[in-house]
Design a protein around this motif. Structure first.
Motif, PDB file in Angstrom:
ATOM      1  N   VAL A 101     -59.974  26.339 -23.246  1.00 34.19           N
ATOM      2  CA  VAL A 101     -60.900  25.492 -22.766  1.00 34.19           C
ATOM      3  C   VAL A 101     -60.830  24.468 -23.673  1.00 34.19           C
ATOM      4  CG1 VAL A 101     -63.505  25.406 -22.296  1.00 34.19           C
ATOM      5  CG2 VAL A 101     -62.322  27.372 -21.763  1.00 34.19           C
ATOM      6  N   LEU A 102     -61.033  23.161 -23.125  1.00 31.36           N
ATOM      7  CA  LEU A 102     -60.821  22.118 -23.920  1.00 31.36           C
ATOM      8  C   LEU A 102     -62.272  21.604 -24.349  1.00 31.36           C
ATOM      9  CD1 LEU A 102     -58.483  19.680 -22.062  1.00 31.36           C
ATOM     10  CD2 LEU A 102     -57.982  21.071 -23.939  1.00 31.36           C
ATOM     11  N   PRO A 103     -62.579  21.360 -25.499  1.00 29.87           N
ATOM     12  CA  PRO A 103     -63.883  21.024 -25.797  1.00 29.87           C
ATOM     13  C   PRO A 103     -64.677  20.071 -25.072  1.00 29.87           C
ATOM     14  CG  PRO A 103     -62.467  21.115 -27.767  1.00 29.87           C
ATOM     15  CD  PRO A 103     -61.682  21.251 -26.739  1.00 29.87           C
ATOM     16  N   LYS A 104     -65.785  19.965 -24.904  1.00 33.39           N
ATOM     17  CA  LYS A 104     -66.527  18.906 -24.176  1.00 33.39           C
ATOM     18  C   LYS A 104     -66.400  17.675 -24.696  1.00 33.39           C
ATOM     19  CE  LYS A 104     -71.187  17.947 -22.199  1.00 33.39           C
ATOM     20  NZ  LYS A 104     -70.655  16.585 -21.604  1.00 33.39           N
ATOM     21  N   LYS A 105     -66.606  17.464 -25.990  1.00 33.26           N
ATOM     22  CA  LYS A 105     -66.199  16.005 -26.760  1.00 33.26           C
ATOM     23  C   LYS A 105     -64.695  15.385 -26.315  1.00 33.26           C
ATOM     24  CE  LYS A 105     -66.724  13.585 -30.983  1.00 33.26           C
ATOM     25  NZ  LYS A 105     -66.945  13.676 -32.430  1.00 33.26           N
ATOM     26  N   ALA A 106     -63.893  16.468 -26.108  1.00 35.88           N
ATOM     27  CA  ALA A 106     -62.500  15.972 -25.808  1.00 35.88           C
ATOM     28  C   ALA A 106     -62.337  15.573 -24.263  1.00 35.88           C
ATOM     29  CB  ALA A 106     -61.505  16.910 -26.228  1.00 35.88           C
ATOM     30  N   ARG A 107     -62.830  16.447 -23.328  1.00 38.88           N
ATOM     31  CA  ARG A 107     -63.152  15.976 -22.127  1.00 38.88           C
ATOM     32  C   ARG A 107     -63.861  14.636 -21.731  1.00 38.88           C
ATOM     33  NH1 ARG A 107     -64.891  21.320 -22.061  1.00 38.88           N
ATOM     34  NH2 ARG A 107     -66.946  20.899 -20.791  1.00 38.88           N
ATOM     35  N   ASP A 108     -65.027  14.641 -22.536  1.00 37.48           N
ATOM     36  CA  ASP A 108     -65.839  13.397 -22.314  1.00 37.48           C
ATOM     37  C   ASP A 108     -65.138  12.037 -22.794  1.00 37.48           C
ATOM     38  OD1 ASP A 108     -67.543  14.877 -21.122  1.00 37.48           O
ATOM     39  OD2 ASP A 108     -69.072  14.789 -22.703  1.00 37.48           O
ATOM     40  N   THR A 109     -64.515  12.030 -24.077  1.00 38.48           N
ATOM     41  CA  THR A 109     -63.738  11.060 -24.574  1.00 38.48           C
ATOM     42  C   THR A 109     -62.789  10.558 -23.848  1.00 38.48           C
ATOM     43  OG1 THR A 109     -64.624  11.766 -26.758  1.00 38.48           O
ATOM     44  CG2 THR A 109     -62.946  10.325 -26.875  1.00 38.48           C
ATOM     45  N   LEU A 110     -61.989  11.725 -23.438  1.00 39.90           N
ATOM     46  CA  LEU A 110     -60.755  11.247 -22.801  1.00 39.90           C
ATOM     47  C   LEU A 110     -61.075  11.099 -21.140  1.00 39.90           C
ATOM     48  CD1 LEU A 110     -58.408  13.590 -24.696  1.00 39.90           C
ATOM     49  CD2 LEU A 110     -58.526  11.252 -24.920  1.00 39.90           C
ATOM     50  N   LYS A 111     -62.201  11.208 -20.506  1.00 42.82           N
ATOM     51  CA  LYS A 111     -62.438  11.071 -19.403  1.00 42.82           C
ATOM     52  C   LYS A 111     -61.741  12.047 -18.120  1.00 42.82           C
ATOM     53  CE  LYS A 111     -64.095   6.470 -19.739  1.00 42.82           C
ATOM     54  NZ  LYS A 111     -64.151   6.308 -21.258  1.00 42.82           N
ATOM     55  N   LEU A 112     -61.488  13.424 -18.982  1.00 43.56           N
ATOM     56  CA  LEU A 112     -60.758  14.373 -18.032  1.00 43.56           C
ATOM     57  C   LEU A 112     -61.965  15.003 -17.078  1.00 43.56           C
ATOM     58  CD1 LEU A 112     -58.918  16.104 -20.996  1.00 43.56           C
ATOM     59  CD2 LEU A 112     -58.023  14.407 -19.272  1.00 43.56           C
ATOM     60  N   GLN A 113     -61.182  15.170 -15.964  1.00 47.65           N
ATOM     61  CA  GLN A 113     -62.190  15.755 -14.758  1.00 47.65           C
ATOM     62  C   GLN A 113     -61.442  17.175 -14.297  1.00 47.65           C
ATOM     63  OE1 GLN A 113     -65.175  14.393 -13.760  1.00 47.65           O
ATOM     64  NE2 GLN A 113     -64.922  12.970 -15.327  1.00 47.65           N
ATOM     65  N   PRO A 114     -62.207  17.941 -13.696  1.00 47.74           N
ATOM     66  CA  PRO A 114     -61.642  19.158 -13.136  1.00 47.74           C
ATOM     67  C   PRO A 114     -60.761  18.785 -12.047  1.00 47.74           C
ATOM     68  CG  PRO A 114     -64.062  19.344 -13.221  1.00 47.74           C
ATOM     69  CD  PRO A 114     -63.680  17.917 -13.510  1.00 47.74           C
ATOM     70  N   GLY A 115     -59.591  19.367 -12.018  1.00 51.63           N
ATOM     71  CA  GLY A 115     -58.557  19.007 -11.224  1.00 51.63           C
ATOM     72  C   GLY A 115     -57.360  17.926 -11.903  1.00 51.63           C
ATOM     73  N   ASP A 116     -57.743  17.323 -12.829  1.00 50.61           N
ATOM     74  CA  ASP A 116     -56.679  16.611 -13.473  1.00 50.61           C
ATOM     75  C   ASP A 116     -55.678  17.310 -13.990  1.00 50.61           C
ATOM     76  OD1 ASP A 116     -58.328  14.221 -13.374  1.00 50.61           O
ATOM     77  OD2 ASP A 116     -58.922  14.226 -15.251  1.00 50.61           O
ATOM     78  N   THR A 117     -54.440  16.883 -14.255  1.00 58.75           N
ATOM     79  CA  THR A 117     -53.039  17.371 -14.552  1.00 58.75           C
ATOM     80  C   THR A 117     -52.662  16.884 -15.747  1.00 58.75           C
ATOM     81  OG1 THR A 117     -52.436  17.618 -12.164  1.00 58.75           O
ATOM     82  CG2 THR A 117     -50.731  17.913 -13.877  1.00 58.75           C
ATOM     83  N   LEU A 118     -52.399  18.009 -16.851  1.00 59.23           N
ATOM     84  CA  LEU A 118     -51.985  17.657 -17.901  1.00 59.23           C
ATOM     85  C   LEU A 118     -50.667  18.137 -18.236  1.00 59.23           C
ATOM     86  CD1 LEU A 118     -55.280  18.784 -20.281  1.00 59.23           C
ATOM     87  CD2 LEU A 118     -54.430  16.422 -19.006  1.00 59.23           C
ATOM     88  N   VAL A 119     -49.724  17.424 -18.908  1.00 58.50           N
ATOM     89  CA  VAL A 119     -48.252  17.878 -19.280  1.00 58.50           C
ATOM     90  C   VAL A 119     -48.336  18.628 -20.667  1.00 58.50           C
ATOM     91  CG1 VAL A 119     -46.079  17.302 -19.632  1.00 58.50           C
ATOM     92  CG2 VAL A 119     -47.278  16.312 -18.004  1.00 58.50           C
ATOM     93  N   VAL A 120     -47.835  19.869 -20.803  1.00 59.37           N
ATOM     94  CA  VAL A 120     -47.750  20.490 -22.021  1.00 59.37           C
ATOM     95  C   VAL A 120     -46.350  20.381 -22.829  1.00 59.37           C
ATOM     96  CG1 VAL A 120     -48.084  22.755 -23.105  1.00 59.37           C
ATOM     97  CG2 VAL A 120     -49.422  22.343 -20.996  1.00 59.37           C
ATOM     98  N   LEU A 121     -46.484  19.606 -23.835  1.00 58.67           N
ATOM     99  CA  LEU A 121     -45.199  19.449 -24.714  1.00 58.67           C
ATOM    100  C   LEU A 121     -45.418  20.282 -26.121  1.00 58.67           C
ATOM    101  CD1 LEU A 121     -45.596  15.581 -24.682  1.00 58.67           C
ATOM    102  CD2 LEU A 121     -44.266  17.043 -23.209  1.00 58.67           C
ATOM    103  N   GLY A 122     -44.229  20.724 -26.461  1.00 60.90           N
ATOM    104  CA  GLY A 122     -44.157  21.628 -27.533  1.00 60.90           C
ATOM    105  C   GLY A 122     -43.013  21.207 -28.440  1.00 60.90           C
ATOM    106  N   ASP A 123     -43.241  21.630 -29.829  1.00 59.98           N
ATOM    107  CA  ASP A 123     -42.246  21.448 -30.636  1.00 59.98           C
ATOM    108  C   ASP A 123     -42.037  22.801 -31.521  1.00 59.98           C
ATOM    109  OD1 ASP A 123     -40.672  20.821 -33.015  1.00 59.98           O
ATOM    110  OD2 ASP A 123     -41.672  19.053 -33.582  1.00 59.98           O
ATOM    111  N   SER A 124     -40.882  23.367 -31.523  1.00 62.40           N
ATOM    112  CA  SER A 124     -40.602  24.759 -31.997  1.00 62.40           C
ATOM    113  C   SER A 124     -40.093  24.737 -33.348  1.00 62.40           C
ATOM    114  CB  SER A 124     -39.957  25.639 -30.973  1.00 62.40           C
ATOM    115  OG  SER A 124     -38.630  25.133 -30.643  1.00 62.40           O
ATOM    116  N   ASP A 125     -39.748  23.573 -33.983  1.00 60.74           N
ATOM    117  CA  ASP A 125     -39.251  23.362 -35.167  1.00 60.74           C
ATOM    118  C   ASP A 125     -40.239  24.054 -36.300  1.00 60.74           C
ATOM    119  OD1 ASP A 125     -38.803  22.166 -37.829  1.00 60.74           O
ATOM    120  OD2 ASP A 125     -37.292  21.253 -36.941  1.00 60.74           O
TER     121      ASP A 125
END
Length: 158
Positions: A101-125
């Motif tokens: 669950v993303l923190p409310k402050k993050a959702r508000d600051t980044l203007k994220l809404q239910p249904g928005d799509t995020l890409v998950v990136l990773g670095d395994s080094d």
């Protein structure tokens, strides 16, 4: 009067941290802002406050927002002031099925809404391991591809 003391303490702590992070002397900061070294020392000790023009020059010098320079409280936040438009929103716990669950402050600051799509990136080094979430629109603009073209042939491993 308490708010004025908080303001002085915030500015003092932020200036001390930002100057040492940049490895600048008080003299170097003074030269770049156009004040004396003694003025910088007084600001860092909380003995006086820079005027609005000097606050603007300091925010530009240290690449932080004017609001953060003045109002960011490192004691309350538990971490020092960060660069302009960069945020640490706190921590999240990964659930049994991998959900977070993303923190409310993050959702508000980044203007994220239910249904928005995020890409998950990773670095395994092992020396740089981490994960990042990026808005799919931003990611697609960066790559110049459509989401279908980017993930063609890749399966969701949930």
């Amino acid at each position: 009067m308490k708010s004025m003391n908080n303001l002085k303490n915030n500015i003092a702590a932020n200036l001390r941290y930002l100057r040492t992070r940049r490895r600048l002397s008080q003299e170097e900061v003074a030269e770049q802002v156009g004040v004396t070294r003694q003025a910088v020392a007084k600001w860092e000790n909380g003995d006086s406050l820079p005027d609005i023009l000097n606050c603007g020059a300091l925010a530009d010098l240290f690449d932080v927002s004017l609001n953060d320079l003045v109002r960011y409280d490192p004691e309350q936040e538990g971490i020092p002031i960060g660069p302009k438009n960069k945020h640490i929103f706190g921590t999240v716990t990964i659930g049994e099925r991998g959900q977070i669950v993303l923190p409310k402050k993050a959702r508000d600051t980044l203007k994220l809404q239910p249904g928005d799509t995020l890409v998950v990136l990773g670095d395994s080094d092992p020396t740089t391991a981490g994960i990042a979430l990026v808005s799919s629109n931003t990611f697609l603009q960066m790559t110049g591809k459509t989401i279908d073209a980017f993930f063609k042939g890749k399966e969701d491993k949930t």
